[in-house]
Design a protein around this motif. Structure first.
Motif, mmCIF file in Angstrom:
data_model
loop_
_atom_site.group_PDB
_atom_site.id
_atom_site.type_symbol
_atom_site.label_atom_id
_atom_site.label_comp_id
_atom_site.label_asym_id
_atom_site.label_seq_id
_atom_site.Cartn_x
_atom_site.Cartn_y
_atom_site.Cartn_z
ATOM 1 N N LEU A 1 0.811 -1.217 0.000
ATOM 2 C CA LEU A 1 0.000 0.000 0.000
ATOM 3 C C LEU A 1 0.846 1.270 0.000
ATOM 4 C CD1 LEU A 1 -2.759 -1.032 2.562
ATOM 5 C CD2 LEU A 1 -2.841 -1.145 0.078
ATOM 6 N N SER A 2 2.081 1.193 -0.442
ATOM 7 C CA SER A 2 2.949 2.372 -0.472
ATOM 8 C C SER A 2 2.405 3.448 -1.395
ATOM 9 C CB SER A 2 4.360 1.988 -0.917
ATOM 10 O OG SER A 2 4.955 1.143 0.025
ATOM 11 N N ASN A 3 1.781 3.054 -2.500
ATOM 12 C CA ASN A 3 1.277 4.031 -3.466
ATOM 13 C C ASN A 3 0.017 4.746 -2.985
ATOM 14 O OD1 ASN A 3 3.343 3.265 -5.152
ATOM 15 N ND2 ASN A 3 2.109 1.734 -6.205
ATOM 16 N N THR A 4 -0.758 4.131 -2.095
ATOM 17 C CA THR A 4 -2.012 4.737 -1.633
ATOM 18 C C THR A 4 -1.868 5.404 -0.267
ATOM 19 O OG1 THR A 4 -2.731 2.653 -0.645
ATOM 20 C CG2 THR A 4 -3.396 3.076 -2.920
ATOM 21 N N THR A 5 -0.647 5.568 0.218
ATOM 22 C CA THR A 5 -0.404 6.191 1.516
ATOM 23 C C THR A 5 -0.195 7.689 1.337
ATOM 24 O OG1 THR A 5 0.603 4.172 2.348
ATOM 25 C CG2 THR A 5 1.095 6.185 3.533
ATOM 26 N N GLU A 6 -0.954 8.484 2.096
ATOM 27 C CA GLU A 6 -0.823 9.943 2.076
ATOM 28 C C GLU A 6 -0.014 10.379 3.292
ATOM 29 O OE1 GLU A 6 -4.501 12.047 1.777
ATOM 30 O OE2 GLU A 6 -5.348 10.524 0.449
ATOM 31 N N ILE A 7 1.088 11.099 3.054
ATOM 32 C CA ILE A 7 1.957 11.545 4.136
ATOM 33 C C ILE A 7 2.019 13.063 4.128
ATOM 34 C CG2 ILE A 7 4.289 11.504 5.069
ATOM 35 C CD1 ILE A 7 4.596 8.731 3.816
ATOM 36 N N ILE B 1 -1.009 7.744 12.594
ATOM 37 C CA ILE B 1 -1.188 6.876 11.426
ATOM 38 C C ILE B 1 -2.613 6.353 11.471
ATOM 39 C CG2 ILE B 1 -0.350 4.852 10.197
ATOM 40 C CD1 ILE B 1 2.265 5.224 11.861
ATOM 41 N N ARG B 2 -3.369 6.652 10.425
ATOM 42 C CA ARG B 2 -4.763 6.234 10.366
ATOM 43 C C ARG B 2 -4.947 5.255 9.216
ATOM 44 N NH1 ARG B 2 -7.220 12.125 10.336
ATOM 45 N NH2 ARG B 2 -5.403 12.328 9.020
ATOM 46 N N ALA B 3 -5.634 4.149 9.505
ATOM 47 C CA ALA B 3 -5.916 3.120 8.498
ATOM 48 C C ALA B 3 -7.355 3.293 8.028
ATOM 49 C CB ALA B 3 -5.713 1.733 9.084
ATOM 50 N N TYR B 4 -7.548 3.248 6.711
ATOM 51 C CA TYR B 4 -8.859 3.475 6.121
ATOM 52 C C TYR B 4 -9.262 2.310 5.224
ATOM 53 C CZ TYR B 4 -8.775 8.419 7.443
ATOM 54 O OH TYR B 4 -8.749 9.585 8.141
ATOM 55 N N ASP B 5 -10.565 2.136 5.112
ATOM 56 C CA ASP B 5 -11.179 1.290 4.091
ATOM 57 C C ASP B 5 -12.009 2.232 3.240
ATOM 58 O OD1 ASP B 5 -12.328 -0.616 2.503
ATOM 59 O OD2 ASP B 5 -13.590 -1.483 4.070
ATOM 60 N N GLY C 1 -9.900 -5.116 5.974
ATOM 61 C CA GLY C 1 -10.081 -4.395 4.722
ATOM 62 C C GLY C 1 -9.348 -3.079 4.597
ATOM 63 N N ILE C 2 -8.160 -2.954 5.146
ATOM 64 C CA ILE C 2 -7.387 -1.714 5.017
ATOM 65 C C ILE C 2 -6.935 -1.573 3.570
ATOM 66 C CG2 ILE C 2 -5.293 -0.492 5.716
ATOM 67 C CD1 ILE C 2 -5.450 -2.040 8.368
ATOM 68 N N ASP C 3 -7.234 -0.392 2.965
ATOM 69 C CA ASP C 3 -6.763 -0.182 1.597
ATOM 70 C C ASP C 3 -5.957 1.101 1.431
ATOM 71 O OD1 ASP C 3 -8.758 1.687 1.702
ATOM 72 O OD2 ASP C 3 -9.925 0.884 0.039
ATOM 73 N N ASN C 4 -5.851 1.927 2.481
ATOM 74 C CA ASN C 4 -4.941 3.072 2.424
ATOM 75 C C ASN C 4 -4.639 3.578 3.829
ATOM 76 O OD1 ASN C 4 -6.876 5.162 3.213
ATOM 77 N ND2 ASN C 4 -7.746 4.932 1.182
ATOM 78 N N TYR C 5 -3.557 4.322 3.930
ATOM 79 C CA TYR C 5 -3.122 4.909 5.199
ATOM 80 C C TYR C 5 -2.959 6.417 5.007
ATOM 81 C CZ TYR C 5 -1.736 0.232 6.806
ATOM 82 O OH TYR C 5 -1.719 -1.093 7.186
ATOM 83 N N LYS C 6 -3.176 7.172 6.098
ATOM 84 C CA LYS C 6 -2.890 8.604 6.111
ATOM 85 C C LYS C 6 -2.010 8.886 7.320
ATOM 86 C CE LYS C 6 -7.008 9.982 3.678
ATOM 87 N NZ LYS C 6 -8.276 10.701 3.695
#
Length: 190
Positions: free
Chosen positions: A36-42, A84-88, A119-124
């Motif tokens: 999920l490196s590509n969908t992580t917002e930092i 760090i927040r995990a999102y679906d 079902g985690i598909d992105n992180y912020k």
């Protein structure tokens, strides 16, 4: 001789099955994670802290975030929290806070946190100055019991030092307790 040969065959089969099952489980688990490196917002902090992703992955049941925090400013940062927040999709599943203390200019530190959400598909990732105090139901129950004890007027803990109990009485009491314990249970206490 044939029994020894049969025993050797059984031992060899068990050892081979152990290695095969361990290898197969490891391959299956490693292939179940999505990168999920590509969908992580930092978001970079205003003080100059930045998070770089090392390994960001999740499968259908859990996820993990391994990153590196770097101080890009010219001053030491005393305390900051990485959130760090995990999102679906757009649904927040879990939030983790990592504390960064006394990080010098140019210094980097690696950290890892695990998530147990489905079902985690992105992180912020962003930074905050405060982290909420995480309390459980047990913490609230202990506080309630403490308040009940403090409010009651007749409750006072017993202090055994007030009774001047001789040493031989302590030995007799300990022997009596040990005698009352079932014979097989003593080894679990020691």
């Amino acid at each position: 001789m044939s029994r020894l040969k049969t025993l050797g065959t059984y031992v060899l089969v068990v050892v081979a099955f152990f290695f095969f099952s361990t290898f197969a489980a490891d391959v299956i688990l490693n292939n179940s994670y999505n990168n999920l490196s590509n969908t992580t917002e930092i978001t970079k902090s205003e003080e100059g802290l930045n998070v770089e992703t090392v390994e960001v992955k999740a499968n259908r049941r859990q996820g993990s975030f391994t990153g590196r925090v770097v101080n890009t400013s010219s001053s030491t940062i005393a305390r900051k929290y990485i959130r760090i927040r995990a999102y679906d999709g757009d649904i927040l599943l879990q939030t983790r806070y990592m504390t960064v203390n006394d990080i010098a200019p140019g210094e980097s530190r690696e950290f890892t946190t695990k998530f147990t959400a489905d079902g985690i598909d992105n992180y912020k990732v962003d930074f905050t100055d405060e982290a909420p105090i995480e309390r459980t139901i047990i913490d609230d129950a202990i506080d309630k019991i403490k308040s009940l004890i403090d409010e009651s007027e007749g409750f006072k803990p017993i202090d055994v030092n007030d009774y001047n109990i001789p040493g031989w009485a302590w030995v007799v009491a300990a022997g009596w307790v040990l005698y009352a314990i079932p014979s097989g249970a003593i080894w679990f206490i020691i």
